[in-house]
Design a protein around this motif. Structure first.
Motif, short mmCIF file in Angstrom:
data_model
loop_
_atom_site.label_atom_id
_atom_site.label_comp_id
_atom_site.label_asym_id
_atom_site.label_seq_id
_atom_site.Cartn_x
_atom_site.Cartn_y
_atom_site.Cartn_z
N ASP A 172 15.85 7.89 -12.05
CA ASP A 172 17.27 8.50 -11.81
C ASP A 172 18.21 7.09 -10.94
N ILE A 173 17.40 6.69 -11.17
CA ILE A 173 18.50 5.42 -10.78
C ILE A 173 18.08 3.76 -10.94
N LYS A 174 19.30 3.15 -12.06
CA LYS A 174 18.72 2.56 -13.48
C LYS A 174 18.93 0.94 -12.63
N ILE A 175 17.77 -0.04 -13.04
CA ILE A 175 18.26 -1.36 -12.40
C ILE A 175 18.79 -2.41 -13.72
N TYR A 176 19.88 -2.96 -12.89
CA TYR A 176 20.19 -3.70 -13.83
C TYR A 176 20.87 -5.73 -14.17
N LEU A 183 0.73 -1.03 -0.30
CA LEU A 183 0.15 0.31 0.08
C LEU A 183 1.00 1.24 -0.23
N MET A 184 2.08 1.26 1.12
CA MET A 184 3.09 2.69 0.77
C MET A 184 3.98 3.04 -0.33
N LEU A 185 4.92 1.47 -1.16
CA LEU A 185 5.78 0.78 -2.02
C LEU A 185 4.89 0.89 -3.02
N GLY A 186 4.36 -0.06 -2.95
CA GLY A 186 3.24 0.05 -4.48
C GLY A 186 4.10 -1.58 -4.73
N ASP A 187 3.85 -2.17 -5.86
CA ASP A 187 4.28 -3.16 -6.57
C ASP A 187 5.96 -3.17 -6.69
N VAL A 199 14.89 4.76 2.85
CA VAL A 199 14.76 6.04 3.38
C VAL A 199 15.17 6.52 2.24
N GLY A 200 14.47 6.66 0.61
CA GLY A 200 14.02 7.43 -0.05
C GLY A 200 14.50 6.73 -1.78
N THR A 201 15.14 5.71 -1.57
CA THR A 201 16.37 4.92 -3.20
C THR A 201 15.50 4.86 -3.26
N LEU A 202 14.11 4.27 -3.21
CA LEU A 202 13.15 3.70 -3.89
C LEU A 202 11.91 4.60 -5.47
N ALA A 203 11.67 5.68 -4.21
CA ALA A 203 11.45 7.35 -5.09
C ALA A 203 12.62 7.24 -6.11
N LYS A 204 14.02 7.07 -6.05
CA LYS A 204 14.68 7.49 -7.03
C LYS A 204 14.80 6.75 -8.31
N ILE A 205 14.30 5.50 -7.70
CA ILE A 205 14.01 4.69 -8.98
C ILE A 205 12.44 4.55 -8.74
#
Length: 410
Positions: A311-315, A269-273, A301-307
């Motif tokens: 701003d942060i890419k996942i590999y 609910l707070m972060l989504g899927d 602590v705020g990283t997920l919003a950047k993902i």
């Protein structure tokens, strides 16, 4: 002491010892335990012992207490759990400290702790070997100082407090020697300011990897994150309370699997899927996974919003490194200026402790599961190997002090 004379007599009858008699180390008899490691675990053990009237000697390879915190952590680090779950036995954090103390505040707390209990470690003493002498019934602990001078400490009890994070884990990646940019472990990372304007690949998606990515973003670098495994990401605060504190409270009333289910529902609910962004969750819940494997969930602590914002890419995992290029397991190639390895730490106990019953030679951790891994045979103890952070270390320290006190009084 008679014990030292007995050792000298034993060595005099040992042909191999006679050959190197001129190089024999200085010997010190320790009436109480020898504690190896002056991190939070070692300090906690020494304070609890002192409170019971048992003196101890701490041997520390660095030149300060809590060397991991003082020398090998990044500047923006804070405690990931509320301070009440991170305090050492017998001394609370100052009331004016925030809920999540900074790195410097935690170091200040540890230094005040050492002063209060008059804990004065023997610094710059690297323990190279510790072995139980069956014929004498004592532990013999050999350390080496800065000038290569050797000292052998003789004691009845040995407390291993070097912890789960003694040595940095640096994985072997194909083409590492060919990469033209900087490759550093997080133990050498201080601030994203050193990478301003650069493309940086962070390998490892635990709490450190996530926080380093956020720090890089805040210093105008362009970070990407390698995620090789499933990971639980939870909000640091949940329903007005710390997620950890809420979990501990719920576990008093509900089974672990039900608490896990509640945590995941609120997280969704707070972060989504999180799987939408390449962060798949494990099949086991966060608490059950932690309990079985020791793998800690990430407290965001705020990283997920950047993902989410890109701003942060996942590999995925790395297949090979080239000059300034990284080839990933999915075949994609990208250019990077630097790589930061957030690949964790490991125990170094098997390298110096000559014992095979209590500690695993494979991972250097106690073979008995929590809460029974703190005590071995012949006066051997372990503190800070519970995979339960400072809370687990405090539990160990109290048990060890109580156990040694009984023998000390006898």
């Amino acid at each position: 002491m008679n014990y030292l004379r007995e050792i000298e007599g034993k060595r005099a009858h040992d042909r191999r010892s006679n050959e190197t008699m001129t190089q024999s180390p200085r010997r010190v008899w320790v009436p109480g335990p020898v504690i190896v490691g002056a991190g939070p675990s070692g300090l906690a053990a020494a304070a609890c012992l002192k409170e019971k009237g048992v003196p101890s000697v701490i041997l520390e390879r660095s030149n300060c207490i809590a060397s991991l915190w003082q020398l090998k952590t990044y500047n923006r680090l804070r405690l990931h759990l509320p301070k009440q779950f991170c305090e050492l036995p017998l001394m609370a954090f100052p009331e004016e400290f925030p809920t999540y103390p900074t790195k410097q505040q935690f170091i200040e707390y540890l230094e005040d702790y050492a002063k209060r209990y008059e804990i004065k470690p023997e610094f710059d003493q690297k323990v190279e070997r510790a072995e139980y002498d069956q014929s004498l019934g004592f532990w013999r602990v050999k350390s080496v100082g800065l000038k290569e001078e050797e000292t052998e400490y003789v004691c009845r009890w040995l407390v291993v407090a070097t912890g789960e994070n003694a040595e940095a884990v640096v994985p072997e990646i194909e083409g590492m020697k060919d990469f033209g940019g900087k490759i550093v472990h997080t133990s050498l990372y201080k601030s994203g300011n050193d990478f301003r304007g650069k493309r940086v690949l962070v390998v490892g998606c635990g709490n450190s990897g996530m926080e380093v990515c956020l720090d890089l973003c805040n210093h105008n670098a362009s970070p990407s994150l390698v995620v090789r495994d499933t990971v639980h990401i939870l909000p640091q605060q949940m329903l007005g309370r710390s997620t950890f504190g809420l979990s501990m409270w719920l576990l008093k009333w509900l089974p672990m699997r039900l608490v896990d289910r509640l945590l995941l529902i609120v997280s969704w609910l707070m972060l989504g899927d999180t799987a939408r962004f390449g962060l798949d969750r494990p099949q086991l819940g966060p608490l059950e996974l932690k309990n079985l494997s020791g793998k800690t969930p990430v407290l965001d602590v705020g990283t997920l919003a950047k993902i989410k914002s890109g701003d942060i890419k996942i590999y995925p995992g790395i297949q090979q490194l080239e000059r300034y290029t990284v080839k990933f397991e999915n075949g994609i190639k990208e250019n990077f200026d630097a790589i930061i390895l957030a690949t964790g730490y490991r125990s170094n106990v098997p390298f110096w402790l000559k014992e095979k019953e209590m500690f695993s030679e494979k991972d250097g951790l106690p073979q008995k599961p929590f809460p029974n891994g703190w005590k071995g045979e012949c006066g051997l103890y372990a503190v800070g190997f519970t995979k339960r952070g400072l809370l687990g270390a405090s539990m160990d320290a109290k048990r060890i002090a109580e156990d040694i006190k009984r023998c000390w009084k006898a």
